[in-house]
Design a protein around this motif. Structure first.
Motif, mmCIF file in Angstrom:
data_model
loop_
_atom_site.group_PDB
_atom_site.id
_atom_site.type_symbol
_atom_site.label_atom_id
_atom_site.label_comp_id
_atom_site.label_asym_id
_atom_site.label_seq_id
_atom_site.Cartn_x
_atom_site.Cartn_y
_atom_site.Cartn_z
ATOM 1 N N ALA A 97 0.832 -1.212 0.000
ATOM 2 C CA ALA A 97 0.000 0.000 0.000
ATOM 3 C C ALA A 97 0.863 1.257 0.000
ATOM 4 O O ALA A 97 0.558 2.231 -0.699
ATOM 5 N N ALA A 98 1.942 1.231 0.778
ATOM 6 C CA ALA A 98 2.817 2.406 0.848
ATOM 7 C C ALA A 98 3.553 2.623 -0.465
ATOM 8 O O ALA A 98 3.678 3.762 -0.936
ATOM 9 N N ILE A 99 4.034 1.545 -1.069
ATOM 10 C CA ILE A 99 4.751 1.670 -2.341
ATOM 11 C C ILE A 99 3.812 2.122 -3.454
ATOM 12 O O ILE A 99 4.174 2.932 -4.305
ATOM 13 N N THR A 100 2.580 1.592 -3.437
ATOM 14 C CA THR A 100 1.584 2.025 -4.424
ATOM 15 C C THR A 100 1.307 3.511 -4.289
ATOM 16 O O THR A 100 1.215 4.236 -5.296
ATOM 17 N N ALA A 101 1.165 3.989 -3.051
ATOM 18 C CA ALA A 101 0.941 5.418 -2.821
ATOM 19 C C ALA A 101 2.151 6.237 -3.274
ATOM 20 O O ALA A 101 1.995 7.336 -3.821
ATOM 21 N N THR A 102 3.337 5.702 -3.051
ATOM 22 C CA THR A 102 4.554 6.403 -3.472
ATOM 23 C C THR A 102 4.580 6.591 -4.980
ATOM 24 O O THR A 102 4.854 7.689 -5.477
ATOM 25 N N TYR A 161 7.355 18.419 5.667
ATOM 26 C CA TYR A 161 6.005 18.974 5.595
ATOM 27 C C TYR A 161 5.020 17.950 5.049
ATOM 28 O O TYR A 161 3.908 17.793 5.570
ATOM 29 N N PHE A 162 5.426 17.228 3.990
ATOM 30 C CA PHE A 162 4.542 16.234 3.377
ATOM 31 C C PHE A 162 4.163 15.147 4.373
ATOM 32 O O PHE A 162 2.999 14.746 4.456
ATOM 33 N N ILE A 163 5.127 14.673 5.147
ATOM 34 C CA ILE A 163 4.867 13.611 6.131
ATOM 35 C C ILE A 163 3.913 14.097 7.209
ATOM 36 O O ILE A 163 2.942 13.414 7.561
ATOM 37 N N MET A 164 4.176 15.267 7.769
ATOM 38 C CA MET A 164 3.324 15.785 8.841
ATOM 39 C C MET A 164 1.933 16.151 8.322
ATOM 40 O O MET A 164 0.930 15.970 9.026
ATOM 41 N N ASP A 165 1.869 16.651 7.087
ATOM 42 C CA ASP A 165 0.563 16.972 6.508
ATOM 43 C C ASP A 165 -0.253 15.706 6.280
ATOM 44 O O ASP A 165 -1.471 15.683 6.558
ATOM 45 N N SER A 166 0.393 14.633 5.821
ATOM 46 C CA SER A 166 -0.302 13.356 5.630
ATOM 47 C C SER A 166 -0.773 12.794 6.966
ATOM 48 O O SER A 166 -1.874 12.233 7.075
ATOM 49 N N TRP A 167 0.051 12.938 7.990
ATOM 50 C CA TRP A 167 -0.334 12.472 9.334
ATOM 51 C C TRP A 167 -1.549 13.235 9.846
ATOM 52 O O TRP A 167 -2.469 12.637 10.427
ATOM 53 N N SER A 168 -1.577 14.556 9.623
ATOM 54 C CA SER A 168 -2.703 15.369 10.103
ATOM 55 C C SER A 168 -3.986 15.047 9.349
ATOM 56 O O SER A 168 -5.082 15.244 9.885
ATOM 57 N N ARG A 169 -3.862 14.551 8.106
ATOM 58 C CA ARG A 169 -5.031 14.185 7.307
ATOM 59 C C ARG A 169 -5.422 12.722 7.482
ATOM 60 O O ARG A 169 -6.312 12.238 6.784
ATOM 61 N N ALA A 170 -4.738 12.032 8.415
ATOM 62 C CA ALA A 170 -5.008 10.607 8.675
ATOM 63 C C ALA A 170 -4.892 9.790 7.393
ATOM 64 O O ALA A 170 -5.765 8.980 7.059
ATOM 65 N N ALA A 171 -3.789 10.008 6.678
ATOM 66 C CA ALA A 171 -3.513 9.263 5.450
ATOM 67 C C ALA A 171 -2.198 8.512 5.641
ATOM 68 O O ALA A 171 -1.139 8.967 5.153
ATOM 69 N N PRO A 172 -2.226 7.376 6.340
ATOM 70 C CA PRO A 172 -0.979 6.676 6.670
ATOM 71 C C PRO A 172 -0.213 6.172 5.452
ATOM 72 O O PRO A 172 1.014 6.129 5.476
ATOM 73 N N ASP A 173 -0.931 5.783 4.393
ATOM 74 C CA ASP A 173 -0.215 5.313 3.204
ATOM 75 C C ASP A 173 0.609 6.439 2.580
ATOM 76 O O ASP A 173 1.752 6.230 2.157
ATOM 77 N N GLU A 174 0.050 7.659 2.537
ATOM 78 C CA GLU A 174 0.795 8.792 2.019
ATOM 79 C C GLU A 174 1.929 9.191 2.968
ATOM 80 O O GLU A 174 3.010 9.600 2.522
ATOM 81 N N MET A 175 1.670 9.093 4.267
ATOM 82 C CA MET A 175 2.709 9.409 5.238
ATOM 83 C C MET A 175 3.909 8.485 5.063
ATOM 84 O O MET A 175 5.069 8.933 5.057
ATOM 85 N N PHE A 176 3.636 7.188 4.877
ATOM 86 C CA PHE A 176 4.731 6.239 4.676
ATOM 87 C C PHE A 176 5.383 6.413 3.312
ATOM 88 O O PHE A 176 6.562 6.088 3.146
ATOM 89 N N ALA A 177 4.636 6.933 2.345
ATOM 90 C CA ALA A 177 5.255 7.264 1.056
ATOM 91 C C ALA A 177 6.312 8.348 1.253
ATOM 92 O O ALA A 177 7.401 8.281 0.681
ATOM 93 N N GLY A 178 5.998 9.342 2.074
ATOM 94 C CA GLY A 178 6.975 10.375 2.389
ATOM 95 C C GLY A 178 8.161 9.818 3.157
ATOM 96 O O GLY A 178 9.312 10.218 2.918
#
Length: 257
Positions: A42-47, A207-224
């Motif tokens: 899921a993380a690689i797909t989001a990346t 910024y991308f990681i923290m923004d993804s965390w605040s939006r509850a998007a763990p797959d995007e957070m792990f992509a960062g």
């Protein structure tokens, strides 16, 4: 041939480590069974999905900041470390300043740096440069002081100038330690980069990681997180590349396999 075997060994080493970490990550995701920890797939797909969009832009900004900072710190810290290590009078004047300022956590100056230099690239680059500079400076100075006096005397007896002593003795002798310092500095630079980009900015992987965390998007957070890890690995490989070229004598004499 030796260089080919060197990079081939590096490739398989990184490949094996990557497979092991992905397997460990997959096991953790299965065990926890939590949406907060996505699977590697899921993380690689989001990346891959985000790389052509915002993630690619944030990666470029972070890469630019950390590369400029490291190169600037190297261009200032290396020659100054060489001079401090060889010139006793200059070292006697500068060493107390270094000893007093080096142990201070430079990250505490971030609010002041942001206030003086603004929220753009300049403040982040200055902070990372400030931190990495001291690591390179101290390492280079100590490396020069370990050079045997007999080696320098031999070059002097042959009519070598001060510039030639720096060029042919002090610089080559200190480079292995400098590259070791750069490897350690890469981890510090990436950590400081994340901290500096995690607030008061709208660009960068932090910024991308923290923004993804605040939006509850763990797959995007792990992509960062994946891209920040790849950035660190890429910088390590660049340091290894130049180490293998500029310190080739170390590889040839069998000190390194």
């Amino acid at each position: 041939m030796k260089a080919s075997r060197f990079w081939q060994g590096k490739f398989f080493g990184y490949l094996g480590a990557t497979v092991f970490l992905l397997a460990l990550w997959q096991y953790a995701a299965w065990s926890l069974n939590s949406p907060l920890l996505p699977t590697p797939k899921a993380a690689i797909t989001a990346t891959i999905r985000l790389l052509d969009g915002n993630l690619g832009r944030h990666l470029w900004v972070s890469t630019y900041r950390v590369v400029i900072s490291t190169v600037t710190a190297l261009l200032i810290g290396l020659p100054l470390g060489l001079v401090m290590g060889y010139e006793k009078r200059i070292d006697g004047f500068l060493a107390p300043l270094v000893y007093i300022t080096y142990p201070i956590p430079k990250i505490v100056f971030l609010p002041l740096i942001l206030l003086l230099l603004g929220l753009g690239d300049v403040s982040k680059i200055f902070l990372i440069t400030f931190i990495v500079f001291f690591q390179i400076l101290v390492t280079t100075r100590d490396a020069v002081r370990k050079v045997p006096a007999e080696t320098i005397s031999s070059l002097r007896s042959l009519g070598g100038s001060r510039a030639q002593i720096y060029r042919y003795v002090l610089l080559p002798a200190s480079l292995p330690d400098v590259f070791t310092s750069l490897r350690l500095s890469m981890g510090t630079a990436i950590a400081v980069l994340f901290f500096a980009e995690s607030f008061a900015t709208t660009e960068g992987l932090g910024y991308f990681i923290m923004d993804s965390w605040s939006r509850a998007a763990p797959d995007e957070m792990f992509a960062g997180i994946i891209m920040m890890a790849l950035l660190g690995v890429g910088l390590f490989m660049v340091v290894d590349f130049f180490d293998n070229i500029l310190c080739r004598w170390q590889h040839m004499n069998g000190n390194r396999k």
